[in-house]
Design a protein around this motif. Sequence first.
Motif, PDB file in Angstrom:
ATOM      1  N   GLU A 101       0.848  -1.170  -0.147  1.00  0.00           N
ATOM      2  CA  GLU A 101       0.048   0.073   0.044  1.00  0.00           C
ATOM      3  C   GLU A 101       0.883   1.142  -0.047  1.00  0.00           C
ATOM      4  OE1 GLU A 101      -0.440  -2.479   1.829  1.00  0.00           O
ATOM      5  OE2 GLU A 101      -2.354  -3.478   1.865  1.00  0.00           O
TER       6      GLU A 101
ATOM      7  N   GLU B 254       2.336   1.868  -3.526  1.00  0.00           N
ATOM      8  CA  GLU B 254       1.246   2.190  -4.381  1.00  0.00           C
ATOM      9  C   GLU B 254       0.941   3.850  -4.071  1.00  0.00           C
ATOM     10  OE1 GLU B 254      -2.095  -0.258  -3.867  1.00  0.00           O
ATOM     11  OE2 GLU B 254      -1.275  -1.955  -5.049  1.00  0.00           O
ATOM     12  N   PHE B 255       0.887   4.189  -2.781  1.00  0.00           N
ATOM     13  CA  PHE B 255       0.613   5.373  -2.379  1.00  0.00           C
ATOM     14  C   PHE B 255       2.032   6.483  -2.966  1.00  0.00           C
ATOM     15  CE2 PHE B 255       1.941   8.954   0.682  1.00  0.00           C
ATOM     16  CZ  PHE B 255       0.445   9.492   0.847  1.00  0.00           C
TER      17      PHE B 255
ATOM     18  N   GLN C  95       3.754   5.935  -5.485  1.00  0.00           N
ATOM     19  CA  GLN C  95       3.610   6.058  -7.051  1.00  0.00           C
ATOM     20  C   GLN C  95       2.745   6.932  -7.438  1.00  0.00           C
ATOM     21  OE1 GLN C  95       2.970   1.818  -8.284  1.00  0.00           O
ATOM     22  NE2 GLN C  95       5.042   1.384  -8.329  1.00  0.00           N
ATOM     23  N   LYS C  96       1.689   7.281  -6.549  1.00  0.00           N
ATOM     24  CA  LYS C  96       0.572   8.213  -7.202  1.00  0.00           C
ATOM     25  C   LYS C  96       0.576   9.434  -6.609  1.00  0.00           C
ATOM     26  CE  LYS C  96      -2.914   4.412  -7.106  1.00  0.00           C
ATOM     27  NZ  LYS C  96      -3.885   3.701  -6.552  1.00  0.00           N
ATOM     28  N   ASN C  97       1.728   9.818  -5.621  1.00  0.00           N
ATOM     29  CA  ASN C  97       1.869  10.992  -4.918  1.00  0.00           C
ATOM     30  C   ASN C  97       3.108  11.758  -5.428  1.00  0.00           C
ATOM     31  OD1 ASN C  97       2.136  12.977  -3.089  1.00  0.00           O
ATOM     32  ND2 ASN C  97       0.577  12.032  -1.755  1.00  0.00           N
ATOM     33  N   GLN C  98       3.035  12.591  -6.278  1.00  0.00           N
ATOM     34  CA  GLN C  98       4.219  13.310  -6.749  1.00  0.00           C
ATOM     35  C   GLN C  98       4.978  14.066  -5.634  1.00  0.00           C
ATOM     36  OE1 GLN C  98       5.644  13.398  -9.664  1.00  0.00           O
ATOM     37  NE2 GLN C  98       4.412  12.042 -10.658  1.00  0.00           N
TER      38      GLN C  98
ATOM     39  N   GLN D 142       7.018  11.835  -3.641  1.00  0.00           N
ATOM     40  CA  GLN D 142       8.270  11.473  -4.138  1.00  0.00           C
ATOM     41  C   GLN D 142       9.213  12.465  -4.312  1.00  0.00           C
ATOM     42  OE1 GLN D 142       7.330  10.210  -8.323  1.00  0.00           O
ATOM     43  NE2 GLN D 142       5.413   9.384  -7.745  1.00  0.00           N
TER      44      GLN D 142
END
Length: 446
Positions: free
Chosen positions: A390, A393-394, A396-399, A402
Motif C-alpha cells: 500500500e 502504491e501511495f 507511486q501516485k503522489n508526486q 516522491q
Amino acid sequence: MQVTETLNEGLKRGYTITVTADELAAKVDEKLVEAQPEIEMKGFRKGKVPMALLKKQFGQRLLGESMQDAVDGAMEQHFKDSGDRPAMQPEVKMTNDEWKEGDDVVVSLNYEALPVIELPALDGVTLEKLVVKAEDSAVQEALENLAKSAQNFDDKDGAAEDGDQVTMDFVGTIDGEAFEGGAAEDFPLVLGSGQFIPGFEEQLVGVKAGDSKDATVSFPDDYGAEHLAGKEAVFACTIKAVKAPAEAAIDDDLAKQFGAEDLDALKAQIAERLEAEYGQASRAVLKRGLLDALDEAVSFDLPPSLVDAESKQIAHQLWHDANKEDTAETDHSHGEIERSEESDKLAVRRVKLGLLLAEVGQKAEIEVSDQEMTQAVIAQARQYPGQEREFFEFIQKNQQMQQQLRAPLFEDKVVDHILEQVTVTEKEVSKDELQKAVETLEDDAS
C-alpha cells in the motif's frame, strides 16, 4: 503577440502579454485545419466538412483552448529568451475582464525570478571530520544490554512477582460457557507486561507452581471482538511453573541468539554497527560545517516569496515544538502562527543554501537515479510492516511524496560532490566528544 515589461525591481518581474484578435483567430483556424480530416458530420463525407461550418460548430470551444495555448506559448518563449526561472508559480491574470470575441487578449504576468548565483571558490575551504573508533567499553556495554534484552528466566520456588514469568494452562468462560480464543496450554506470561486484559496479570501475583487460580476480569467496552466487549469473564488458571528473570551469560550461546556464529563474531558486528552510527553522526557534524562555510562564502538576493513561505513553515514547526505537551503532533486546528525573528533568520539560511545546492547540482548534472529512489522507498516502507504494498502504491501516485523522498537524496549527493572539492582532515575523538558536537548542532537548530 507583444510582451511588454511593467516591473523590474530586484527579483520581481512584471509583464503584459497581448495576443491580438487576428492571432487568436489564426490559432482557431489552425486547430480546425488540423482536426478537419477526422471530423464526420451528417451530409458530408469524413474530412470534407466545410471550414465555415466547422468554425460555427466548434469555434467557441476552440477559442478558449487557443487563448490558453497562445498565452502559454508566449510565457514559454519569454522564459526561454530572458533566461528567467520563476521562484514560485507565476501569477497570470487576464486584465480585460469584459473581453468579447474579436477583442485582443491582454494578460498580466508577475513572478519573482530566481537569482543568478555565482558559485564560490572551494579550494580554500578546510573542514574537520571527527572519527570515533568503537572502544572495548562501548562494545561491552552493548553486549550487556543485549544480555538484558535476551529475557532468560530461571525456575524459582517462591511466589510469582511482577517481572516473573508464569507458565500456565487456562480456560476462560462467560456465564459458565467457554468462548472461542479463551483457552491455551503451556502459555508463558510475564507479569506486568500488559499482554493480557487489564486486571488479569495482577491477580496472578503471589501464585506458585502447582496452584490453581481463578482470575475474574471484564473485557473493555471497545474490545476488538464485539461478542466479548464489555463482558465479564472468569479464567481458570493452572500454574505449571514460576520463573524469575535472569540475565543471559555473555557467551557463544548469547551470540547465537542474535544470529552470530560466536561471541567474537557478535563483538565484531557490534563494533561495526557502532562505528556506522558514529559515522552518521560525524557526517552530520561535517555537513553542518560545510553548510556554515557556504553560508558565509556566498551572498545573493533571495526571492521574498520563498523566504516568506519557508518562515511560515518554520514558525509553525517551532510552535508545535514548544507546545507538543499540550497539543497532538497532528493537531493543526490552531490559528495562523505569526512569523518571528527566529523563523525569518532560519528561513533566509535555508532558502539561500537550498538555492545554492540546487545550482551546484544542476551545473554538475547531479541526478537521483531510479535505483536510489527505489531504495529510499523500501527504507520508508519498512516503517509500515504489513502495509508495504500500500505504501509503494501511495508513493507511486503522489508526486509530492516522491519529491520529499528525492530532495534529501539529491542534497546528500550534492554535499558529497562539494566535499570532494574541499580539504577534509580527520581528527580522532572520543564518543563523548562526538556526542557533544552533535548536541551543539541540535542546540543551534532549536
